[in-house]
Design an enzyme around this catalytic site. Structure first.
Site: not given
Ligand code: PRP
Length: 188
Positions: A45-46, A103, A106, A134, A158, A165, A171
Protein backbone atom coordinates in the site's frame (compact mmCIF):
# COMPACT_ATOMS: atom_id res chain seq x y z
CA UNK A 1 1.20 21.60 12.00
CA UNK A 2 3.40 18.62 12.80
CA UNK A 3 1.72 15.45 14.12
CA UNK A 4 2.37 14.95 17.87
CA UNK A 5 3.91 11.48 17.28
CA UNK A 6 6.48 12.91 14.87
CA UNK A 7 9.89 13.85 16.24
CA UNK A 8 10.99 15.88 13.22
CA UNK A 9 10.28 16.32 9.54
CA UNK A 10 12.76 14.40 7.40
CA UNK A 11 11.47 15.51 3.97
CA UNK A 12 8.96 18.33 3.72
CA UNK A 13 5.95 18.46 1.40
CA UNK A 14 7.77 21.01 -0.77
CA UNK A 15 10.93 18.89 -0.94
CA UNK A 16 8.90 15.82 -1.90
CA UNK A 17 7.21 17.83 -4.63
CA UNK A 18 10.53 18.87 -6.16
CA UNK A 19 11.87 15.30 -5.91
CA UNK A 20 8.78 13.96 -7.72
CA UNK A 21 9.08 16.69 -10.37
CA UNK A 22 12.69 15.67 -11.02
CA UNK A 23 11.83 11.97 -11.20
CA UNK A 24 8.95 12.62 -13.61
CA UNK A 25 11.29 14.60 -15.88
CA UNK A 26 13.84 11.75 -15.88
CA UNK A 27 11.10 9.24 -16.67
CA UNK A 28 9.67 11.48 -19.43
CA UNK A 29 13.11 11.70 -21.01
CA UNK A 30 13.69 7.92 -20.94
CA UNK A 31 10.21 6.81 -22.03
CA UNK A 32 9.64 9.30 -24.86
CA UNK A 33 8.84 7.82 -28.25
CA UNK A 34 6.18 5.72 -29.96
CA UNK A 35 8.08 2.49 -29.30
CA UNK A 36 7.55 2.80 -25.52
CA UNK A 37 4.51 1.58 -23.59
CA UNK A 38 5.04 2.81 -20.04
CA UNK A 39 3.07 1.02 -17.34
CA UNK A 40 3.52 2.26 -13.76
CA UNK A 41 3.04 -0.59 -11.30
CA UNK A 42 2.25 0.65 -7.80
CA UNK A 43 3.25 -1.72 -5.01
CA UNK A 44 0.48 -1.47 -2.43
CA UNK A 45 0.00 0.00 0.00
CA UNK A 46 2.88 2.33 0.80
CA UNK A 47 3.49 3.56 -2.75
CA UNK A 48 -0.01 4.80 -3.44
CA UNK A 49 0.59 8.46 -2.46
CA UNK A 50 3.88 8.68 -4.37
CA UNK A 51 2.29 6.96 -7.38
CA UNK A 52 -0.59 9.46 -7.43
CA UNK A 53 1.76 12.42 -7.45
CA UNK A 54 4.24 10.89 -9.89
CA UNK A 55 1.67 9.93 -12.53
CA UNK A 56 0.27 13.48 -12.55
CA UNK A 57 3.70 14.90 -13.39
CA UNK A 58 4.61 12.39 -16.12
CA UNK A 59 3.69 13.76 -19.55
CA UNK A 60 4.42 10.77 -21.82
CA UNK A 61 1.48 8.34 -22.28
CA UNK A 62 1.19 6.15 -19.21
CA UNK A 63 -0.97 3.34 -17.93
CA UNK A 64 -1.21 2.25 -14.31
CA UNK A 65 -1.52 -1.08 -12.53
CA UNK A 66 -1.21 -2.45 -9.01
CA UNK A 67 0.49 -5.29 -7.17
CA UNK A 68 0.77 -6.26 -3.55
CA UNK A 69 3.60 -8.25 -2.05
CA UNK A 70 4.55 -9.17 1.45
CA UNK A 71 7.62 -10.72 2.92
CA UNK A 72 7.00 -13.40 5.45
CA UNK A 73 9.17 -14.25 8.41
CA UNK A 74 9.49 -12.68 11.81
CA UNK A 75 10.91 -9.46 13.18
CA UNK A 76 11.45 -6.14 11.44
CA UNK A 77 13.97 -7.38 8.89
CA UNK A 78 12.54 -8.74 5.66
CA UNK A 79 13.11 -12.47 5.26
CA UNK A 80 13.64 -12.48 1.52
CA UNK A 81 10.71 -14.84 1.06
CA UNK A 82 8.17 -12.79 -0.84
CA UNK A 83 4.48 -13.60 -1.27
CA UNK A 84 2.58 -12.05 -4.16
CA UNK A 85 -0.81 -11.12 -2.71
CA UNK A 86 -2.06 -9.31 -5.83
CA UNK A 87 -0.49 -10.08 -9.19
CA UNK A 88 -0.67 -8.38 -12.60
CA UNK A 89 -3.32 -9.97 -14.80
CA UNK A 90 -2.51 -8.17 -18.04
CA UNK A 91 -2.61 -10.15 -21.26
CA UNK A 92 -0.44 -7.57 -23.05
CA UNK A 93 2.56 -7.90 -20.73
CA UNK A 94 4.95 -8.66 -23.60
CA UNK A 95 4.26 -5.14 -24.88
CA UNK A 96 4.70 -3.41 -21.52
CA UNK A 97 7.64 -1.32 -20.33
CA UNK A 98 7.01 -1.70 -16.64
CA UNK A 99 8.23 0.81 -14.10
CA UNK A 100 7.76 -0.52 -10.57
CA UNK A 101 6.87 2.31 -8.18
CA UNK A 102 8.03 1.85 -4.58
CA UNK A 103 7.86 4.13 -1.57
CA UNK A 104 10.99 2.70 0.06
CA UNK A 105 13.75 0.15 -0.47
CA UNK A 106 15.14 -1.41 2.64
CA UNK A 107 16.69 -4.88 2.32
CA UNK A 108 15.96 -4.81 -1.44
CA UNK A 109 14.31 -8.23 -1.25
CA UNK A 110 10.86 -7.08 -2.41
CA UNK A 111 12.03 -5.20 -5.49
CA UNK A 112 14.62 -7.79 -6.43
CA UNK A 113 11.91 -10.46 -6.33
CA UNK A 114 9.36 -8.38 -8.25
CA UNK A 115 11.77 -7.53 -11.07
CA UNK A 116 12.52 -11.21 -11.57
CA UNK A 117 8.81 -12.11 -11.31
CA UNK A 118 7.74 -9.58 -13.95
CA UNK A 119 10.55 -10.49 -16.33
CA UNK A 120 9.54 -14.16 -16.02
CA UNK A 121 5.96 -13.18 -16.82
CA UNK A 122 7.32 -11.78 -20.09
CA UNK A 123 7.43 -8.00 -19.65
CA UNK A 124 9.37 -6.23 -22.40
CA UNK A 125 11.32 -4.23 -19.82
CA UNK A 126 11.23 -3.75 -16.06
CA UNK A 127 12.70 -0.74 -14.26
CA UNK A 128 12.26 0.65 -10.77
CA UNK A 129 11.66 4.01 -9.13
CA UNK A 130 11.70 4.58 -5.39
CA UNK A 131 10.93 7.68 -3.39
CA UNK A 132 13.20 6.66 -0.51
CA UNK A 133 16.18 4.35 -0.25
CA UNK A 134 17.97 3.04 2.82
CA UNK A 135 21.12 1.50 1.32
CA UNK A 136 22.54 0.87 4.79
CA UNK A 137 19.78 -1.74 5.33
CA UNK A 138 20.49 -3.74 2.16
CA UNK A 139 20.63 -7.54 2.50
CA UNK A 140 24.21 -8.80 2.13
CA UNK A 141 23.50 -10.55 -1.18
CA UNK A 142 21.90 -7.35 -2.58
CA UNK A 143 24.61 -4.88 -1.59
CA UNK A 144 24.98 -3.68 -5.18
CA UNK A 145 21.24 -3.50 -5.86
CA UNK A 146 20.07 -0.02 -6.85
CA UNK A 147 16.84 1.34 -8.34
CA UNK A 148 16.87 2.94 -11.79
CA UNK A 149 15.39 6.18 -10.41
CA UNK A 150 16.10 7.45 -6.91
CA UNK A 151 14.17 10.00 -4.89
CA UNK A 152 16.14 10.47 -1.68
CA UNK A 153 18.70 8.37 0.15
CA UNK A 154 18.01 8.33 3.87
CA UNK A 155 19.67 7.02 7.01
CA UNK A 156 18.25 4.10 8.96
CA UNK A 157 15.55 6.11 10.72
CA UNK A 158 11.90 5.22 11.40
CA UNK A 159 10.29 7.17 8.56
CA UNK A 160 6.51 7.48 8.23
CA UNK A 161 4.11 9.58 6.19
CA UNK A 162 3.41 10.11 2.49
CA UNK A 163 2.24 6.49 2.28
CA UNK A 164 4.65 4.96 4.79
CA UNK A 165 3.08 3.54 7.93
CA UNK A 166 3.71 2.24 11.39
CA UNK A 167 0.96 -0.26 12.30
CA UNK A 168 -1.10 1.18 9.41
CA UNK A 169 -0.99 4.71 10.87
CA UNK A 170 0.54 7.94 9.52
CA UNK A 171 0.17 7.05 5.80
CA UNK A 172 -1.85 10.23 5.14
CA UNK A 173 0.74 12.69 6.48
CA UNK A 174 1.74 15.02 3.61
CA UNK A 175 5.46 14.85 4.57
CA UNK A 176 8.00 12.20 5.60
CA UNK A 177 8.58 12.39 9.33
CA UNK A 178 10.68 10.55 11.87
CA UNK A 179 8.53 8.73 14.41
CA UNK A 180 9.17 9.42 18.09
CA UNK A 181 10.83 6.32 19.63
CA UNK A 182 8.36 6.28 22.53
CA UNK A 183 5.55 5.59 20.03
CA UNK A 184 6.97 2.29 18.83
CA UNK A 185 8.57 1.36 22.15
CA UNK A 186 5.29 1.64 24.04
CA UNK A 187 3.28 -0.20 21.36
CA UNK A 188 5.64 -3.13 20.84
C1 PRP B 1 7.54 -1.88 2.33
C2 PRP B 1 7.84 -1.10 1.07
C3 PRP B 1 8.44 -2.12 0.16
C4 PRP B 1 9.16 -3.05 1.11
C5 PRP B 1 10.60 -2.67 1.15
O1 PRP B 1 6.28 -2.48 2.20
O2 PRP B 1 6.69 -0.51 0.52
O3 PRP B 1 7.47 -2.82 -0.58
O4 PRP B 1 8.57 -2.86 2.41
O5 PRP B 1 11.30 -3.53 2.01
P1 PRP B 1 12.47 -4.47 1.50
O6 PRP B 1 13.37 -3.67 0.61
O7 PRP B 1 13.15 -4.90 2.78
O8 PRP B 1 11.88 -5.65 0.78
P2 PRP B 1 5.51 -3.13 3.44
O9 PRP B 1 5.78 -4.61 3.47
O10 PRP B 1 5.83 -2.36 4.69
O11 PRP B 1 3.98 -2.95 3.04
P3 PRP B 1 3.10 -1.62 2.83
O12 PRP B 1 3.65 -0.93 1.62
O13 PRP B 1 1.73 -2.14 2.61
O14 PRP B 1 3.22 -0.77 4.07
Amino acid sequence: MIHPDIESILISTEEIDSIVTRLAAEIDRDYAGDDKNLVLVCILKGSVVFMGDLMKKITVPVQIDFMKASSYGSGTTSSGNINILLDLKRKDIADCDILIVEDIIDSGNTLNFLIDHLMRKGARSVKTVTLLDKPSRRAPHLKDFNPDYHGAIIDDVFAVGFGLDYNEKYRALPYIGILKPEVYHTEQ
